[in-house]
Design a protein around this motif. Structure first.
Motif, mmCIF file in Angstrom:
data_model
loop_
_atom_site.group_PDB
_atom_site.id
_atom_site.type_symbol
_atom_site.label_atom_id
_atom_site.label_comp_id
_atom_site.label_asym_id
_atom_site.label_seq_id
_atom_site.Cartn_x
_atom_site.Cartn_y
_atom_site.Cartn_z
ATOM 1 N N LEU A 1 0.961 -1.217 -0.148
ATOM 2 C CA LEU A 1 0.153 -0.105 0.053
ATOM 3 C C LEU A 1 0.805 1.273 0.097
ATOM 4 N N GLU A 2 1.713 1.198 0.543
ATOM 5 C CA GLU A 2 2.755 2.395 0.929
ATOM 6 C C GLU A 2 3.430 2.749 -0.544
ATOM 7 N N ARG A 3 3.901 1.610 -1.088
ATOM 8 C CA ARG A 3 4.662 1.653 -2.649
ATOM 9 C C ARG A 3 3.769 1.848 -3.805
ATOM 10 N N LEU A 4 2.150 1.487 -3.580
ATOM 11 C CA LEU A 4 1.417 1.397 -4.681
ATOM 12 C C LEU A 4 1.556 2.374 -5.806
ATOM 13 N N PRO A 5 1.586 3.727 -5.689
ATOM 14 C CA PRO A 5 1.602 4.408 -6.718
ATOM 15 C C PRO A 5 2.726 4.191 -7.768
ATOM 16 N N VAL B 1 3.976 -0.804 -13.669
ATOM 17 C CA VAL B 1 2.998 -1.928 -14.321
ATOM 18 C C VAL B 1 2.951 -1.120 -15.657
ATOM 19 N N HIS B 2 2.276 0.077 -15.898
ATOM 20 C CA HIS B 2 1.990 0.566 -17.055
ATOM 21 C C HIS B 2 3.445 0.927 -18.109
ATOM 22 N N GLN B 3 4.480 1.198 -17.135
ATOM 23 C CA GLN B 3 5.572 1.341 -17.850
ATOM 24 C C GLN B 3 5.971 0.158 -18.578
ATOM 25 N N SER B 4 6.084 -1.004 -17.850
ATOM 26 C CA SER B 4 6.288 -2.188 -18.402
ATOM 27 C C SER B 4 5.407 -2.612 -19.687
ATOM 28 N N VAL B 5 4.204 -2.427 -19.556
ATOM 29 C CA VAL B 5 3.356 -2.832 -20.702
ATOM 30 C C VAL B 5 3.762 -1.950 -21.970
ATOM 31 N N ASP B 6 3.819 -0.906 -21.712
ATOM 32 C CA ASP B 6 4.420 0.130 -22.824
ATOM 33 C C ASP B 6 5.597 -0.300 -23.514
ATOM 34 N N ALA B 7 6.635 -0.656 -22.539
ATOM 35 C CA ALA B 7 7.898 -1.360 -23.182
ATOM 36 C C ALA B 7 7.795 -2.512 -23.815
ATOM 37 N N VAL B 8 6.870 -3.249 -23.357
ATOM 38 C CA VAL B 8 6.622 -4.641 -24.090
ATOM 39 C C VAL B 8 6.069 -4.356 -25.576
ATOM 40 N N ILE B 9 5.202 -3.500 -25.710
ATOM 41 C CA ILE B 9 4.458 -3.152 -26.928
ATOM 42 C C ILE B 9 5.348 -2.540 -27.813
ATOM 43 N N ALA B 10 6.249 -1.805 -27.325
ATOM 44 C CA ALA B 10 7.144 -0.823 -28.126
ATOM 45 C C ALA B 10 8.251 -1.759 -28.802
ATOM 46 N N GLU B 11 8.687 -2.956 -27.909
ATOM 47 C CA GLU B 11 9.546 -4.081 -28.287
ATOM 48 C C GLU B 11 9.244 -4.785 -29.183
ATOM 49 N N GLN B 12 7.856 -5.087 -29.201
ATOM 50 C CA GLN B 12 7.489 -6.390 -29.953
ATOM 51 C C GLN B 12 8.159 -7.597 -29.895
ATOM 52 N N PRO B 13 8.383 -8.417 -28.573
ATOM 53 C CA PRO B 13 9.157 -9.412 -28.494
ATOM 54 C C PRO B 13 8.472 -10.600 -29.029
ATOM 55 N N THR C 1 3.767 -9.208 -12.041
ATOM 56 C CA THR C 1 4.136 -9.896 -13.294
ATOM 57 C C THR C 1 2.662 -9.855 -14.029
ATOM 58 N N HIS C 2 1.464 -10.567 -13.416
ATOM 59 C CA HIS C 2 0.372 -11.126 -14.023
ATOM 60 C C HIS C 2 -0.195 -9.761 -14.489
ATOM 61 N N ASN C 3 -0.161 -8.523 -13.676
ATOM 62 C CA ASN C 3 -0.705 -7.494 -14.142
ATOM 63 C C ASN C 3 -0.166 -6.851 -15.609
ATOM 64 N N VAL C 4 1.073 -7.011 -15.560
ATOM 65 C CA VAL C 4 1.420 -6.538 -16.960
ATOM 66 C C VAL C 4 1.102 -7.557 -18.010
ATOM 67 N N ALA C 5 1.204 -8.896 -17.658
ATOM 68 C CA ALA C 5 0.712 -9.849 -18.505
ATOM 69 C C ALA C 5 -0.841 -9.774 -19.027
ATOM 70 N N LYS C 6 -1.402 -9.339 -18.134
ATOM 71 C CA LYS C 6 -2.919 -9.245 -18.679
ATOM 72 C C LYS C 6 -3.187 -8.048 -19.561
ATOM 73 N N ARG C 7 -2.463 -7.036 -19.147
ATOM 74 C CA ARG C 7 -2.764 -5.835 -20.086
ATOM 75 C C ARG C 7 -1.805 -5.920 -21.414
#
Length: 398
Positions: A73-77, A83-95, A107-113
């Motif tokens: 909770l303290e680190r939530l923001p 999470v959003h930065q990771s998702v954007d990076a995956v889309i940009a890299e197109q692995p 990790t699952h929050n990233v994968a779902k998005r």
């Protein structure tokens, strides 16, 4: 059919949430390189070990490697931002493949998005969430965004099949490749009756576990030593809990030896005749080391309150919380949960294990069955099997 080897580069995007995942990630990169050579390209989020293997992490693992409800909770923001930065990076890299490793809350929050935005990218999850213990409904939900699950425990493929989870492959546990660290050499473990008996006490690696278990463990040790005064008690501490443990044992009637770090922990296991331990990976370490054990666990306030508030939610879906029991499919290891974890009950159980009793022998027999169930085929390795499963999921056969 002849094997097909992809000629173009093969890019894997890693999403790791903590140090244990960094270790797994580094080893699988080595194995992938051994299979497909310099065509492998790696990127994503990792730690120091993966950095050595060429992964320049988007951000430090410390940003997301947090444990416990309060810390999250303290680190939530920051976590949400990452999470959003990771998702954007995956889309940009197109692995060619997204590999998420452990730390499911992140990790699952990233994968779902990623699945919603780029459904063509295969997703492999390395390390199954403990759906056999907590929230079994996760298995079916995972099947929507995970194409292959790589399991560390041999019972997990059947569990996911039964629960409607994604296709699951057992690749072995890292501990099965560390037998030399865990098993005693000549003269390291004295047989019962040959000298002082060695009891190892493991109250957990998290602050909440140590806080809940250290006092009842201390009282259990006092009762044990009242009947067996020749028992030597050792507590291995992880570095970040050493101060807490040293402070906590000040009130113990029997003063234990405290050692720190993994090497010292394994050395203590190689000497131990019996153990009193918190439920967790350490119970599997003890089983592989051949140390009969008594296991205890107390839920933290959050899960205890949730159980009280919603009687229709079954938090624990398994009949046991002890990993060796889950591997065996029976309750060979005695466990004391919640109100059952009294000093009297735990001490009585440990005392039986400090003698040549039927209870002790039953555990020693059970440990040989664990070996058989967890071993991989001759010449195979955990990272190698995981790497082949990753390539197969992406359509690359070697």
């Amino acid at each position: 059919m002849s094997d097909i080897v992809r000629a173009k580069p093969f890019k894997v995007f890693f999403v790791v949430g903590e140090e244990s995942g960094d270790q797994l990630g580094a080893e699988v990169i080595k194995s992938l390189r051994a299979l497909i050579g310099e065509r492998l390209q790696v990127c994503g989020i990792g730690g120091e070990r993966m950095a050595i293997q060429g992964v320049s992490s988007l951000f430090p693992l410390d940003d997301i490697a947090v444990m416990g409800i309060t810390a999250v909770l303290e680190r939530l923001p920051t976590i949400i931002k990452r999470v959003h930065q990771s998702v954007d990076a995956v889309i940009a890299e197109q692995p060619d493949l997204l590999l998420i490793i452990d730390s499911p809350d992140f990790t699952h929050n990233v994968a779902k998005r990623v699945r919603k935005k780029a459904p063509h990218i295969p997703v492999v999850d390395y390390v199954s969430p403990s759906v056999w213990a907590w929230r079994p409904g996760r298995a079916k939900r995972m099947a929507v965004y995970v194409d292959r699950l790589l399991a560390l425990l041999p019972f997990e493929p059947e569990t996911h099949q039964r629960l409607g989870g994604p296709p699951c492959t057992y690749v072995g546990h890292p501990l099965i490749e560390r037998l030399a660290d865990l098993r005693p050499g000549p003269g390291e473990r004295q047989p019962l009756g040959a000298g002082k008996k060695q009891l190892i006490v493991l109250p957990g690696s998290r602050g909440s576990e140590v806080t809940r278990l250290l006092e009842p463990f201390g009282k259990a040790v006092e009762l044990i030593c009242a009947q067996e005064p020749d028992v030597v008690v050792t507590i291995p501490a992880v570095p970040h809990q050493e101060a807490r443990i040293r402070e906590g044992v000040q009130s113990w009637a029997v003063k234990p030896y405290i050692v720190c770090g993994e090497a010292e922990k394994f050395a203590a296991m190689r000497k131990a005749n019996a153990a009193l331990a918190a439920s967790g990976t350490v119970t599997l370490e003890l089983a592989i080391a051949g140390v009969p054990m008594t296991v205890a666990y107390k839920l933290d306030w959050f899960f205890r309150r949730l159980k009280q508030m919603n009687r229709y939610v079954k938090i624990i879906g398994a009949n046991t919380m002890v990993l060796p029991n889950l591997v065996l499919g029976d309750n060979s290891i005695p466990e004391f949960l919640e109100d059952e974890a009294t000093p009297e009950a735990m001490s009585a159980s440990v005392l039986r294990l400090l003698h040549d009793s039927p209870e002790r022998q039953a555990q020693l027999d059970a440990f040989t069955r664990i070996d058989e169930r967890m071993k991989l085929p001759a010449g195979d390795s955990q990272a190698g099997k995981a790497a082949r499963a990753i390539l197969e999921t992406a359509g690359v056969l070697v």
